[in-house]
Design a protein around this motif. Structure first.
Motif, PDB file in Angstrom:
ATOM      1  N   GLU A  91      33.620  56.194 -46.804  1.00  0.00           N
ATOM      2  CA  GLU A  91      34.005  55.333 -47.920  1.00  0.00           C
ATOM      3  C   GLU A  91      35.328  55.798 -48.517  1.00  0.00           C
TER       4      GLU A  91
ATOM      5  N   ASP B  60      38.434  54.601 -51.420  1.00  0.00           N
ATOM      6  CA  ASP B  60      38.700  53.685 -52.527  1.00  0.00           C
ATOM      7  C   ASP B  60      39.641  52.574 -52.071  1.00  0.00           C
ATOM      8  N   SER B  61      39.327  51.360 -52.508  1.00  0.00           N
ATOM      9  CA  SER B  61      40.169  50.229 -52.134  1.00  0.00           C
ATOM     10  C   SER B  61      41.423  50.201 -53.002  1.00  0.00           C
TER      11      SER B  61
ATOM     12  N   ARG C 254      34.375  51.739 -45.010  1.00  0.00           N
ATOM     13  CA  ARG C 254      34.089  50.884 -46.167  1.00  0.00           C
ATOM     14  C   ARG C 254      35.078  51.199 -47.299  1.00  0.00           C
TER      15      ARG C 254
ATOM     16  N   LYS D  70      35.714  51.066 -51.130  1.00  0.00           N
ATOM     17  CA  LYS D  70      34.976  50.953 -52.386  1.00  0.00           C
ATOM     18  C   LYS D  70      35.803  50.159 -53.388  1.00  0.00           C
TER      19      LYS D  70
END
Lengths: 169, 189
Positions: B124, B126-127, B149, B151
Protein backbone atom coordinates in the motif's frame (compact mmCIF):
# COMPACT_ATOMS: atom_id res chain seq x y z
CA UNK A 1 -36.11 -22.67 -69.37
CA UNK A 2 -37.84 -20.58 -66.80
CA UNK A 3 -40.94 -20.25 -68.92
CA UNK A 4 -41.35 -24.00 -69.44
CA UNK A 5 -41.05 -24.55 -65.76
CA UNK A 6 -43.64 -21.88 -65.18
CA UNK A 7 -46.20 -23.58 -67.38
CA UNK A 8 -45.49 -26.92 -65.75
CA UNK A 9 -46.18 -25.28 -62.41
CA UNK A 10 -43.95 -25.01 -59.40
CA UNK A 11 -40.45 -23.70 -58.95
CA UNK A 12 -40.53 -20.79 -61.31
CA UNK A 13 -41.50 -18.03 -58.95
CA UNK A 14 -39.32 -19.35 -56.15
CA UNK A 15 -36.29 -19.53 -58.41
CA UNK A 16 -36.79 -16.11 -59.81
CA UNK A 17 -37.52 -14.58 -56.42
CA UNK A 18 -34.31 -16.05 -55.07
CA UNK A 19 -32.49 -14.64 -58.05
CA UNK A 20 -34.05 -11.26 -57.39
CA UNK A 21 -33.15 -11.26 -53.72
CA UNK A 22 -29.59 -12.30 -54.49
CA UNK A 23 -29.39 -9.66 -57.21
CA UNK A 24 -30.38 -7.02 -54.69
CA UNK A 25 -28.12 -8.29 -51.94
CA UNK A 26 -25.02 -8.67 -54.04
CA UNK A 27 -25.24 -5.14 -55.37
CA UNK A 28 -25.47 -3.50 -51.96
CA UNK A 29 -23.31 -5.26 -49.40
CA UNK A 30 -23.39 -2.62 -46.69
CA UNK A 31 -20.32 -3.11 -44.56
CA UNK A 32 -20.13 -2.56 -40.82
CA UNK A 33 -16.58 -1.30 -40.38
CA UNK A 34 -15.21 -2.52 -37.06
CA UNK A 35 -11.71 -1.11 -37.24
CA UNK A 36 -9.70 -1.56 -34.07
CA UNK A 37 -6.10 -1.40 -35.30
CA UNK A 38 -3.95 -0.60 -38.31
CA UNK A 39 -6.10 -2.84 -40.52
CA UNK A 40 -8.76 -0.19 -40.00
CA UNK A 41 -6.55 2.32 -41.79
CA UNK A 42 -6.27 0.00 -44.78
CA UNK A 43 -10.02 -0.46 -44.69
CA UNK A 44 -10.52 3.31 -44.76
CA UNK A 45 -8.16 3.41 -47.73
CA UNK A 46 -10.23 0.77 -49.51
CA UNK A 47 -13.39 2.76 -48.80
CA UNK A 48 -11.93 6.05 -50.00
CA UNK A 49 -11.60 7.37 -53.52
CA UNK A 50 -8.40 5.57 -54.55
CA UNK A 51 -9.75 2.04 -54.31
CA UNK A 52 -13.40 3.03 -54.09
CA UNK A 53 -15.24 0.11 -52.56
CA UNK A 54 -18.45 1.87 -53.64
CA UNK A 55 -17.92 0.37 -57.08
CA UNK A 56 -19.26 -2.87 -55.63
CA UNK A 57 -22.19 -1.29 -53.84
CA UNK A 58 -20.50 -0.88 -50.49
CA UNK A 59 -20.64 2.88 -50.53
CA UNK A 60 -22.52 3.15 -47.29
CA UNK A 61 -20.48 2.02 -44.31
CA UNK A 62 -23.23 1.18 -41.87
CA UNK A 63 -22.23 2.18 -38.38
CA UNK A 64 -25.47 0.74 -37.09
CA UNK A 65 -25.24 -3.06 -36.99
CA UNK A 66 -28.96 -3.41 -37.69
CA UNK A 67 -28.61 -2.09 -41.22
CA UNK A 68 -25.39 -3.91 -42.08
CA UNK A 69 -24.83 -6.99 -44.23
CA UNK A 70 -21.09 -7.54 -43.88
CA UNK A 71 -19.13 -7.18 -40.68
CA UNK A 72 -15.56 -6.27 -41.55
CA UNK A 73 -13.49 -6.96 -38.47
CA UNK A 74 -10.27 -5.05 -39.14
CA UNK A 75 -7.83 -5.38 -36.27
CA UNK A 76 -7.16 -6.94 -32.90
CA UNK A 77 -9.99 -7.87 -30.59
CA UNK A 78 -8.79 -7.97 -27.03
CA UNK A 79 -10.68 -9.83 -24.38
CA UNK A 80 -12.08 -6.72 -22.78
CA UNK A 81 -13.72 -5.78 -26.06
CA UNK A 82 -14.90 -9.30 -26.88
CA UNK A 83 -18.43 -9.00 -25.37
CA UNK A 84 -19.00 -5.75 -27.24
CA UNK A 85 -17.95 -7.35 -30.49
CA UNK A 86 -20.21 -10.34 -29.88
CA UNK A 87 -23.11 -8.04 -29.07
CA UNK A 88 -22.63 -6.09 -32.27
CA UNK A 89 -22.54 -9.30 -34.27
CA UNK A 90 -25.72 -10.50 -32.60
CA UNK A 91 -27.49 -7.27 -33.48
CA UNK A 92 -26.96 -7.71 -37.20
CA UNK A 93 -29.95 -8.91 -39.18
CA UNK A 94 -29.86 -12.44 -40.46
CA UNK A 95 -28.36 -12.91 -43.84
CA UNK A 96 -25.04 -11.70 -42.49
CA UNK A 97 -21.42 -12.30 -43.26
CA UNK A 98 -18.20 -11.77 -41.33
CA UNK A 99 -14.93 -10.83 -42.97
CA UNK A 100 -11.94 -11.33 -40.71
CA UNK A 101 -9.35 -8.88 -41.97
CA UNK A 102 -5.71 -9.38 -41.10
CA UNK A 103 -3.65 -11.66 -38.92
CA UNK A 104 -4.88 -10.30 -35.57
CA UNK A 105 -8.54 -10.81 -36.30
CA UNK A 106 -7.95 -14.21 -37.88
CA UNK A 107 -5.65 -15.75 -35.30
CA UNK A 108 -4.51 -13.20 -32.75
CA UNK A 109 -1.45 -12.49 -34.86
CA UNK A 110 1.68 -11.55 -32.97
CA UNK A 111 -0.33 -10.88 -29.82
CA UNK A 112 -0.24 -14.33 -28.30
CA UNK A 113 -0.91 -12.93 -24.86
CA UNK A 114 -3.30 -13.02 -21.94
CA UNK A 115 -5.23 -10.00 -23.18
CA UNK A 116 -5.94 -10.85 -26.81
CA UNK A 117 -8.66 -12.95 -28.36
CA UNK A 118 -6.89 -15.60 -30.43
CA UNK A 119 -8.99 -15.18 -33.55
CA UNK A 120 -12.53 -13.86 -33.78
CA UNK A 121 -13.70 -17.29 -34.98
CA UNK A 122 -13.68 -18.27 -31.31
CA UNK A 123 -16.67 -15.98 -30.89
CA UNK A 124 -18.52 -15.65 -34.19
CA UNK A 125 -18.63 -17.72 -37.39
CA UNK A 126 -16.28 -16.22 -39.96
CA UNK A 127 -17.00 -16.47 -43.69
CA UNK A 128 -13.90 -14.96 -45.24
CA UNK A 129 -10.40 -14.63 -43.83
CA UNK A 130 -7.94 -12.13 -45.29
CA UNK A 131 -4.29 -12.84 -44.54
CA UNK A 132 -1.74 -10.07 -44.16
CA UNK A 133 -0.45 -7.68 -41.56
CA UNK A 134 -2.13 -5.48 -42.58
CA UNK A 135 -3.62 -6.69 -45.89
CA UNK A 136 -3.59 -4.30 -48.80
CA UNK A 137 -6.88 -2.70 -49.87
CA UNK A 138 -6.94 -4.98 -52.94
CA UNK A 139 -7.20 -7.95 -50.60
CA UNK A 140 -10.23 -6.42 -48.92
CA UNK A 141 -11.78 -5.78 -52.32
CA UNK A 142 -11.17 -9.40 -53.23
CA UNK A 143 -12.86 -10.49 -50.05
CA UNK A 144 -15.83 -8.33 -50.92
CA UNK A 145 -15.98 -9.93 -54.37
CA UNK A 146 -15.87 -13.33 -52.70
CA UNK A 147 -18.82 -12.27 -50.58
CA UNK A 148 -20.66 -11.22 -53.74
CA UNK A 149 -19.91 -14.60 -55.35
CA UNK A 150 -21.15 -16.32 -52.25
CA UNK A 151 -24.33 -14.26 -52.29
CA UNK A 152 -25.00 -15.24 -55.90
CA UNK A 153 -24.92 -18.91 -54.93
CA UNK A 154 -27.01 -18.52 -51.81
CA UNK A 155 -30.62 -19.71 -51.57
CA UNK A 156 -32.41 -17.21 -49.38
CA UNK A 157 -35.84 -18.86 -49.69
CA UNK A 158 -35.10 -22.55 -49.81
CA UNK A 159 -32.42 -22.16 -47.19
CA UNK A 160 -33.97 -23.45 -44.03
CA UNK A 161 -33.20 -20.63 -41.64
CA UNK A 162 -34.35 -17.89 -44.00
CA UNK A 163 -37.50 -19.69 -45.10
CA UNK A 164 -38.46 -20.20 -41.47
CA UNK A 165 -38.34 -16.46 -41.08
CA UNK A 166 -40.63 -15.99 -44.12
CA UNK A 167 -43.20 -18.45 -42.79
CA UNK A 168 -43.27 -16.63 -39.50
CA UNK A 169 -44.21 -13.31 -41.06
CA UNK B 1 22.72 25.65 -8.17
CA UNK B 2 22.91 22.06 -9.19
CA UNK B 3 19.62 20.20 -9.06
CA UNK B 4 21.13 17.44 -6.96
CA UNK B 5 22.25 19.90 -4.29
CA UNK B 6 18.90 21.66 -4.28
CA UNK B 7 17.04 18.39 -3.83
CA UNK B 8 19.42 17.43 -1.03
CA UNK B 9 18.91 20.77 0.66
CA UNK B 10 15.18 20.36 0.43
CA UNK B 11 14.79 16.72 1.47
CA UNK B 12 17.99 16.19 3.46
CA UNK B 13 17.04 17.91 6.75
CA UNK B 14 13.94 15.72 7.12
CA UNK B 15 15.91 12.51 6.38
CA UNK B 16 13.73 11.79 3.40
CA UNK B 17 16.56 10.69 1.10
CA UNK B 18 17.30 6.98 1.13
CA UNK B 19 19.47 6.98 -1.96
CA UNK B 20 20.25 9.35 -4.77
CA UNK B 21 21.64 8.29 -8.11
CA UNK B 22 22.37 10.07 -11.33
CA UNK B 23 22.33 8.27 -14.63
CA UNK B 24 23.12 10.14 -17.84
CA UNK B 25 22.00 13.44 -16.40
CA UNK B 26 18.76 12.12 -14.92
CA UNK B 27 18.50 12.46 -11.19
CA UNK B 28 16.73 9.76 -9.23
CA UNK B 29 15.79 9.95 -5.55
CA UNK B 30 14.62 7.06 -3.44
CA UNK B 31 12.46 8.07 -0.51
CA UNK B 32 10.79 6.17 2.35
CA UNK B 33 7.35 4.91 1.49
CA UNK B 34 5.62 6.41 4.51
CA UNK B 35 6.86 9.92 3.65
CA UNK B 36 5.87 10.01 -0.01
CA UNK B 37 3.15 12.62 0.48
CA UNK B 38 5.45 14.95 2.47
CA UNK B 39 8.18 14.54 -0.11
CA UNK B 40 5.87 15.37 -2.98
CA UNK B 41 4.49 18.41 -1.17
CA UNK B 42 8.04 19.63 -0.55
CA UNK B 43 9.15 19.02 -4.12
CA UNK B 44 6.15 20.85 -5.49
CA UNK B 45 5.99 23.79 -3.09
CA UNK B 46 9.67 24.63 -2.51
CA UNK B 47 10.38 27.65 -4.74
CA UNK B 48 13.85 26.34 -5.65
CA UNK B 49 12.43 23.14 -7.07
CA UNK B 50 8.84 23.73 -8.12
CA UNK B 51 8.13 20.35 -9.66
CA UNK B 52 4.61 21.25 -10.66
CA UNK B 53 3.92 18.57 -13.25
CA UNK B 54 3.54 14.84 -12.75
CA UNK B 55 4.50 13.10 -15.98
CA UNK B 56 3.93 9.50 -15.05
CA UNK B 57 3.51 6.98 -12.28
CA UNK B 58 4.33 3.34 -12.78
CA UNK B 59 5.21 0.17 -10.96
CA UNK B 60 8.30 -1.99 -11.33
CA UNK B 61 8.66 -5.65 -10.48
CA UNK B 62 12.23 -6.57 -9.52
CA UNK B 63 11.62 -10.30 -9.21
CA UNK B 64 14.33 -11.31 -11.67
CA UNK B 65 16.83 -8.80 -10.35
CA UNK B 66 16.39 -10.08 -6.82
CA UNK B 67 17.10 -13.66 -7.78
CA UNK B 68 20.72 -14.75 -7.33
CA UNK B 69 22.21 -14.88 -10.80
CA UNK B 70 23.96 -18.01 -11.97
CA UNK B 71 25.64 -16.58 -15.02
CA UNK B 72 26.37 -12.90 -15.50
CA UNK B 73 24.57 -11.86 -18.64
CA UNK B 74 26.42 -9.62 -21.01
CA UNK B 75 23.34 -7.78 -22.18
CA UNK B 76 22.25 -6.47 -18.79
CA UNK B 77 25.35 -4.59 -17.90
CA UNK B 78 23.60 -1.30 -17.19
CA UNK B 79 20.94 -1.41 -14.52
CA UNK B 80 21.24 -5.07 -13.62
CA UNK B 81 24.84 -4.80 -12.56
CA UNK B 82 24.17 -1.74 -10.48
CA UNK B 83 21.39 -3.32 -8.51
CA UNK B 84 23.46 -6.42 -7.93
CA UNK B 85 26.26 -4.40 -6.44
CA UNK B 86 23.78 -2.50 -4.37
CA UNK B 87 22.25 -5.65 -2.94
CA UNK B 88 25.67 -7.02 -2.11
CA UNK B 89 26.47 -3.93 -0.14
CA UNK B 90 23.20 -3.85 1.73
CA UNK B 91 23.00 -7.56 2.42
CA UNK B 92 19.26 -8.31 2.41
CA UNK B 93 17.46 -8.21 -0.90
CA UNK B 94 15.62 -5.01 -1.79
CA UNK B 95 11.81 -5.10 -1.73
CA UNK B 96 10.23 -6.68 -4.76
CA UNK B 97 8.20 -3.78 -6.10
CA UNK B 98 8.90 -0.16 -6.80
CA UNK B 99 6.69 2.76 -7.62
CA UNK B 100 8.38 5.39 -9.74
CA UNK B 101 7.13 8.95 -10.10
CA UNK B 102 8.39 11.14 -12.92
CA UNK B 103 8.26 14.82 -12.09
CA UNK B 104 8.81 17.80 -14.31
CA UNK B 105 9.40 21.46 -13.49
CA UNK B 106 7.76 23.36 -16.30
CA UNK B 107 9.47 26.65 -15.46
CA UNK B 108 13.06 25.41 -15.56
CA UNK B 109 12.55 22.28 -17.68
CA UNK B 110 14.08 20.01 -15.05
CA UNK B 111 13.12 16.44 -14.45
CA UNK B 112 13.29 14.26 -11.35
CA UNK B 113 12.61 10.62 -10.73
CA UNK B 114 11.24 9.71 -7.31
CA UNK B 115 11.26 6.06 -6.28
CA UNK B 116 9.48 4.24 -3.51
CA UNK B 117 10.23 0.65 -2.58
CA UNK B 118 7.21 -1.53 -1.87
CA UNK B 119 7.43 -4.74 0.11
CA UNK B 120 5.38 -7.68 -1.10
CA UNK B 121 3.89 -8.01 2.38
CA UNK B 122 2.67 -4.41 2.47
CA UNK B 123 1.51 -3.33 -0.97
CA UNK B 124 0.00 0.00 0.00
CA UNK B 125 1.29 3.41 -1.03
CA UNK B 126 -0.31 6.76 -0.40
CA UNK B 127 -2.11 8.10 -3.44
CA UNK B 128 -1.01 11.40 -4.92
CA UNK B 129 -4.49 12.17 -6.15
CA UNK B 130 -4.92 15.14 -3.85
CA UNK B 131 -1.63 16.67 -5.04
CA UNK B 132 -1.86 15.92 -8.75
CA UNK B 133 -5.10 14.84 -10.38
CA UNK B 134 -2.91 13.43 -13.14
CA UNK B 135 -2.02 10.49 -10.92
CA UNK B 136 -5.55 9.10 -11.23
CA UNK B 137 -5.19 6.79 -14.22
CA UNK B 138 -1.50 5.90 -13.87
CA UNK B 139 -2.15 4.75 -10.31
CA UNK B 140 -5.09 2.70 -11.50
CA UNK B 141 -2.86 1.17 -14.14
CA UNK B 142 -0.18 0.29 -11.58
CA UNK B 143 -2.89 -1.28 -9.43
CA UNK B 144 -4.23 -3.19 -12.42
CA UNK B 145 -0.88 -4.52 -13.55
CA UNK B 146 1.00 -5.06 -10.26
CA UNK B 147 -1.59 -5.07 -7.50
CA UNK B 148 -0.07 -2.07 -5.73
CA UNK B 149 -2.87 -0.41 -3.80
CA UNK B 150 -2.95 3.36 -3.54
CA UNK B 151 -4.37 4.57 -0.28
CA UNK B 152 -6.76 7.48 -0.68
CA UNK B 153 -7.40 7.00 -4.38
CA UNK B 154 -11.04 7.90 -5.10
CA UNK B 155 -11.70 5.26 -7.74
CA UNK B 156 -9.17 2.46 -7.45
CA UNK B 157 -10.39 -0.16 -9.89
CA UNK B 158 -8.87 -1.85 -12.89
CA UNK B 159 -8.02 0.41 -15.78
CA UNK B 160 -7.08 -1.94 -18.64
CA UNK B 161 -8.14 -5.46 -17.73
CA UNK B 162 -11.78 -6.31 -17.13
CA UNK B 163 -13.15 -6.14 -13.61
CA UNK B 164 -13.41 -9.88 -12.99
CA UNK B 165 -9.78 -10.48 -13.97
CA UNK B 166 -8.14 -12.17 -11.02
CA UNK B 167 -4.39 -11.77 -11.58
CA UNK B 168 -1.86 -8.98 -11.97
CA UNK B 169 -0.49 -9.58 -15.45
CA UNK B 170 2.68 -7.47 -15.51
CA UNK B 171 4.19 -9.26 -12.54
CA UNK B 172 7.21 -11.21 -13.67
CA UNK B 173 5.85 -14.53 -12.43
CA UNK B 174 2.71 -14.20 -14.55
CA UNK B 175 2.88 -16.28 -17.74
CA UNK B 176 2.64 -14.39 -21.03
CA UNK B 177 -0.29 -16.38 -22.33
CA UNK B 178 -2.22 -16.08 -19.11
CA UNK B 179 -3.41 -18.53 -16.53
CA UNK B 180 -6.64 -19.37 -18.30
CA UNK B 181 -8.67 -16.45 -16.99
CA UNK B 182 -12.06 -16.56 -18.63
CA UNK B 183 -13.97 -13.70 -20.10
CA UNK B 184 -17.67 -14.11 -19.59
CA UNK B 185 -19.60 -13.15 -22.68
CA UNK B 186 -23.02 -13.03 -21.16
CA UNK B 187 -24.57 -9.61 -21.46
CA UNK B 188 -27.90 -8.14 -20.52
CA UNK B 189 -30.30 -7.28 -23.28
Amino acid sequence: MGKIQAYNGGGWIATKLEWLINWGRKRSPWPLPFGTACCGIEMMCALAAGYDMARFGAERPSFSPRQADVLIQAGTINLKLAPVFKKIYDQMAEPKCVISMGACASSGGVFRTYATLQGIDKLVPVDIYIPGCPPRPEALLQALLMFIEKTEKSQPITHKKYSDLLVGT
Amino acid sequence: MDLKKRVEQCLGPENFVVAMTECQGDLSVEVPKRNILDVMHLLRDTPDLGFNFLSDVFGVDNLDLNKPKKKPKKKEEGEGAEVEEESKEKGPLPPRFEVVYLLLCLERNERLQVKVRVEESDMEVDSLYLIWKASDWPEREAFDMYGIRFKGHPNLKRLLMWDEFSAYPLRKDYPLEGQGEERHLIYDD
